[in-house]
Write an enzyme that holds these catalytic residues in place. Structure first.
Site, PDB file in Angstrom:
ATOM      1  N   HIS A   1      79.103  26.540  35.769  1.00  0.00           N
ATOM      2  CA  HIS A   1      77.783  26.218  35.226  1.00  0.00           C
ATOM      3  C   HIS A   1      77.531  24.713  35.251  1.00  0.00           C
ATOM      4  CE1 HIS A   1      78.581  30.251  33.706  1.00  0.00           C
ATOM      5  NE2 HIS A   1      77.276  30.402  33.561  1.00  0.00           N
TER       6      HIS A   1
ATOM      7  N   GLU B   1      71.007  37.393  43.682  1.00  0.00           N
ATOM      8  CA  GLU B   1      70.493  36.137  44.256  1.00  0.00           C
ATOM      9  C   GLU B   1      70.155  36.254  45.735  1.00  0.00           C
ATOM     10  OE1 GLU B   1      72.847  36.348  42.074  1.00  0.00           O
ATOM     11  OE2 GLU B   1      72.160  35.083  40.427  1.00  0.00           O
TER      12      GLU B   1
ATOM     13  N   ALA C   1      72.453  26.547  39.140  1.00  0.00           N
ATOM     14  CA  ALA C   1      72.579  26.238  40.561  1.00  0.00           C
ATOM     15  C   ALA C   1      73.808  26.893  41.175  1.00  0.00           C
ATOM     16  CB  ALA C   1      72.664  24.735  40.764  1.00  0.00           C
TER      17      ALA C   1
END
Ligand SMILES: Cc1ncc(C[n+]2csc(CCOP(=O)(O)OP(=O)(O)O)c2C)c(N)n1
Lengths: 325, 324
Positions: free
Chosen positions: B127, B60, B84
Site C-alpha cells: 500500500h 483491476e 496504486a
C-alpha cells in the site's frame, strides 16, 4: 430453424469459402517464404467467425481473436489490405506496424486483436458498457479460443458483463486444442459453457461447424442483448484442422480425431445443405468460386506490388497526441 | 484565488470534467456509494448516478480493459486504482492493449488511470509503492505526477482531455497535507512540461511528487549554508521534459535527482543517463541520485522513515556535489 433468406445463405457460403481459400493462399505463400513471420488460419473452424460476424449489424463491434478471419472480412476489411499486412507492406491494415492476424480497424467496428488471449473480452465489455450508458442499441461480439477461457481476463469480463447486464455476446471457438494442449488439461469442466454458470450468464452450445447454427444462435443472443437482456456465452464446438500455426504439424492430435471431424467440414456441410435443399445450382456455386479466386489473385497482386513502409515510419504513431519536445 | 488541498484539487478536476463532458465516467472499487477509499469521489454517485460512477467487481484487469473498450467507442473513462499497488493486476491491459492500440492499429485510447501511490503512511509493501517505474519503459503510455494542488487539478484535467492513456500518480501522503491557491476558472497544466519550483544558481535538484516538498525543505536548509538550489518539478514523467532538464543542467552544472521510488532502474537512472549523453560537457561533477533503497517498502516506522528519502539526504548529496 430460423427463416434465413436465400441471399444470406449464399453470402455466408461465399464468406466461408473466401476465408478458407484466402487462408490457403496465405499458407501457400508462407511455404514459399513470401510472407513475413508465421501464418495462422482458422481452417476447419471458419463457421464460427463467419456465423457470429454475419449476424452483426453495421454499427456493432467485433472484439475478435486471431482465428476470426471470417469476421475481419465480413466487417469489411478487404483481403487486399489483409494480404498486404501479411507481407508487411505499407498498404496493410496497420501500415506495416503489425503483422498477420493482428487486425483491427475502427472504421469497420473491429477492435485490434492483442496477442494476449482473452484481452479483448474486457475490452469488448467496455464498449458494451458505453453503448448501454448512452442508450444505443448496439452490441459487441467478443471471441476467444478454448485456451483463452482459462485466463483471468475471460472471467473478469464475464463477471462484469453479467453484473451490469451489458449488451455483449461472448463466443468461444472451442477447437479442442490450445496449441498442443488438449481440453482435458485445460479445464475440469465438461463444457466450456459451464463456465458461464458461475457468472449467472445464459449460455448455449452450438455446432461450430454449422454456420447456420452459429448465425442463428448469435442473432438471437444479439437481439436479447439489444433489448436489455444482457450477455450470453456461446460455445461453438469445432476442430482445428491444421497445426496451431503453419510451422506446427500437430502430431499430437490423433489422426482418427481429424478424420472424424473432416467428415463434418463446415464448408462441405454448407454446400451439401444448399444443394440438397435445392437452394442453389451448381453453376451458381462455381461462379462464386471463380469470383473468390479472382479476389484472392488481386489481393496477392496488390500486396506484392505495394511498397514497404520506410524505417522512419516506425517512429510515428506511438501517441495519438504526441507531446511537443 | 482560493486555497484547496491536493485531494480537493483532484476531486474538483474530476467533478468539473464530468459536468463539462458527458463522456467522462469513473470506474473502480468502492468509488460509488462509498465515495472511494480516500473519499475522492464522495458525492459523485449522488450527482452523476450509477452509470457514470461505477462500483466494479474487484478485478483491476477487467475494469481497466473495460475502460479501454469504452474509450475506443467515444467515452473518456477515469479508472481509480484503490491503491496504486493493485495496478500490477492491470499491467497487461495497460502495457499490451492501451499503450499499443494507437501504434498497432491507429485507435486512440483516452483513458486515465488514477494511481494513489507512495509511502510515509505506514502502509507496508502493498500500500506504499511508487509504480511509475513499472510503466516508465512503455512507449505509448503517459505518466504524470503532480506535487501541488494547482498541478493536481490542472494535470488531471489535461489527462482527461488527452487522447492517450495516462497514468496519473497522485501521492497519498500529500492528499490532506498540502494546500495551495487554485484559480476559480477552468485551466489545464500541459502534459510534458516541467516547472521550476525554485530558482537557484549552484545545484539543480530534479524531482517530482512528494519529493518536491522534501527538496524545498532541503533547499531552505542549504540556503543557510549559502548554497542556492534550483528545483525542477518534472510534473510529467513520461515523456520527460528533456528541454527543462538540459536547461537547468546548463545553468548550474551540478545535478541531484531525487525520487521516492527505489533506485535501480528508476526514473533517476534515465535522467542521469540523458544528462550524461547530451550534457556531458556542462557537468562539473557526477549526477547523484537520492532514492529509496532497493527493498520492498518496509512497514515499521523507523524502517519506513529510513526508506523514504529525507531533506537531510538531499542536503548531504548537494554538499558533496558542491565540494566536488
Ligand atoms: C496470454 C497468452 N499466453 C500465451 C499465448 C501464446 N499462444 C498463442 S495461441 C495459444 C493457444 C491458444 O489456444 P486457444 O485459446 O484454444 O485458441 P486456438 O488457437 O485453439 O484457436 C498460445 C498458448 C498467447 N497468445 N497469449
Amino acid at each position: 430453424m430460423m427463416d434465413i433468406q436465400r441471399d444470406d445463405l449464399l453470402q455466408m457460403y461465399y464468406y466461408l469459402k473466401l476465408t478458407r481459400k484466402f487462408e490457403e493462399r496465405i499458407t501457400s505463400l508462407y511455404h514459399q517464404g513470401r510472407i513475413l513471420g508465421g501464418a495462422w488460419t482458422s481452417n476447419g473452424t471458419e463457421a464460427v467467425s463467419v456465423g457470429y460476424a454475419f449476424a452483426l449489424e453495421k454499427n456493432d463491434i467485433a472484439a475478435s481473436y486471431f482465428r476470426d478471419m471470417g469476421a475481419f472480412i465480413i466487417r469489411g476489411i478487404s483481403v487486399k489490405r489483409i494480404m498486404a499486412q501479411y507481407l508487411g507492406k505499407k498498404t496493410g491494415v496497420s501500415g506495416g506496424k503489425e503483422g498477420n492476424v493482428h487486425i483491427g480497424d475502427l472504421n469497420y467496428g473491429v477492435f485490434g486483436f492483442p496477442s494476449h488471449l482473452a484481452d479483448n473480452y474486457p475490452v469488448g465489455a467496455g464498449a458494451a458498457l458505453a453503448f448501454k450508458i448512452r442508450g444505443e442499441k448496439r452490441v459487441v461480439a467478443a471471441c476467444t479460443g478454448d485456451g483463452g477461457t482459462s485466463r483471468g481476463d475471460f472471467h473478469e469480463a464475464m463477471n462484469f458483463a453479467s453484473v451490469r447486464k451489458l449488451p455483449i455476446v461472448f463466443f468461444c471457438n472451442n477447437n479442442q486444442y490450445a496449441y498442443s494442449t488438449p481440453l482435458h488439461l485445460q479445464m475440469a469442466v465438461k463444457n466450456i459453457a459451464d463456465r458461464a454458470l458461475a457468472y449467472g450468464m445464459p449460455n448455449k452450445i452450438v455446432d461450430g461447424n454449422n454456420v447456420v447454427d452459429v448465425y442463428t444462435a448469435a442473432k438471437e443472443a444479439y437481439e436479447f442483448a439489444r433489448n436489455g437482456g444482457g450477455p450470453t456465452f456461446i460455445e461453438c464446438k469445432t476442430m482445428r484442422m491444421h497445426g496451431h500455426s503453419e510451422h506446427d504439424s500437430a502430431k499430437y492430435v490423433p489422426r482418427e480425431l481429424l478424420e472424424e471431424w473432416r467428415k463434418k467440414d463446415p464448408i462441405t456441410n454448407m454446400e451439401t445443405y444448399l444443394r440438397e435443399n435445392n437452394i442453389v445450382k451448381k453453376e451458381e456455386l462455381d461462379s462464386i468460386d471463380t469470383r473468390i479466386k479472382n479476389e484472392i489473385d488481386e489481393a496477392e497482386e496488390f500486396a506484392e506490388t505495394s511498397p514497404y513502409p520506410s524505417p522512419e515510419d516506425a517512429l510515428e504513431d506511438v501517441y495519438a497526441t504526441p507531446v511537443e519536445e | 484565488m482560493k486555497e484547496i488541498n491536493y485531494l480537493e484539487a483532484i476531486k474538483e478536476a474530476l467533478y468539473e470534467e464530468m459536468v463539462r463532458d458527458q463522456s467522462v465516467l469513473i470506474l473502480g472499487e468502492d468509488v460509488g456509494v462509498y465515495g472511494g477509499a480516500f473519499r475522492v469521489t464522495e458525492g459523485f454517485y449522488e450527482k452523476f448516478g450509477e452509470w457514470r460512477v461505477l462500483d466494479t467487481p474487484l478485478s483491476e484487469s477487467g475494469f481497466t480493459g473495460a475502460a479501454i473498450g469504452a474509450s475506443l467507442v467515444g467515452m473518456r473513462p477515469v479508472v481509480e486504482m484503490q491503491f496504486a499497488d493493485f495496478i500490477s493486476c492491470a499491467f497487461d491491459q495497460l502495457v499490451n492493449v492501451a499503450a499499443k492500440n494507437h501504434y498497432r492499429w491507429g485507435a486512440a485510447t483516452p483513458i486515465v488511470v488514477r494511481a494513489p501511490y507512495g509511502g510515509n503512511i505506514h502502509g507496508g509493501a502493498f500500500h506504499s509503492q511508487c509504480i511509475e517505474g513499472f510503466f516508465f519503459n512503455v512507449p505509448g503510455l503517459k505518466i504524470v505526477a503532480p506535487s501541488t494542488a494547482y498541478d493536481a487539478k490542472g494535470l488531471l484535467k489535461a489527462s482527461i482531455r488527452d487522447n492517450d492513456p495516462v497514468i496519473y500518480c497522485e501521492h497519498k501522503y500529500l492528499y490532506r497535507r498540502i494546500k495551495d491557491p487554485v484559480p476559480e476558472e477552468d485551466y489545464v497544466v500541459p502534459i510534458g512540461k516541467a516547472r521550476v519550483a525554485m530558482e537557484g544558481r549552484d545545484v539543480s535538484v530534479i524531482t517530482y511528487g512528494a519529493m518536491v516538498h522534501t527538496a524545498i525543505e532541503a533547499a531552505q536548509m542549504l540556503k543557510d549554508k549559502k548554497i542556492s538550489c534550483e528545483i525542477i518539478d518534472l510534473r510529467t514523467i513520461l515523456p520527460l521534459d528533456k528541454k527543462s532538464i538540459f536547461t537547468t543542467v546548463q545553468k548550474t552544472n551540478k545535478v541531484v535527482v531525487v525520487h521516492e521510488q527505489t533506485k535501480t532502474g528508476g526514473v533517476g537512472a534515465e535522467i542521469s543517463a540523458l544528462i550524461n549523453e547530451y550534457c556531458f560537457e556542462y557537468l562539473d561533477g557526477p549526477v547523484i541520485r537520492v532514492a529509496a533503497p532497493d527493498t520492498p517498502v518496509p512497514f515499521s516506522a523507523p524502517m519506513e522513515e529510513a526508506f523514504i528519502p529525507k531533506a537531510s539526504d538531499i542536503v548531504s548529496a548537494v554538499e558533496k556535489l558542491v565540494r566536488y
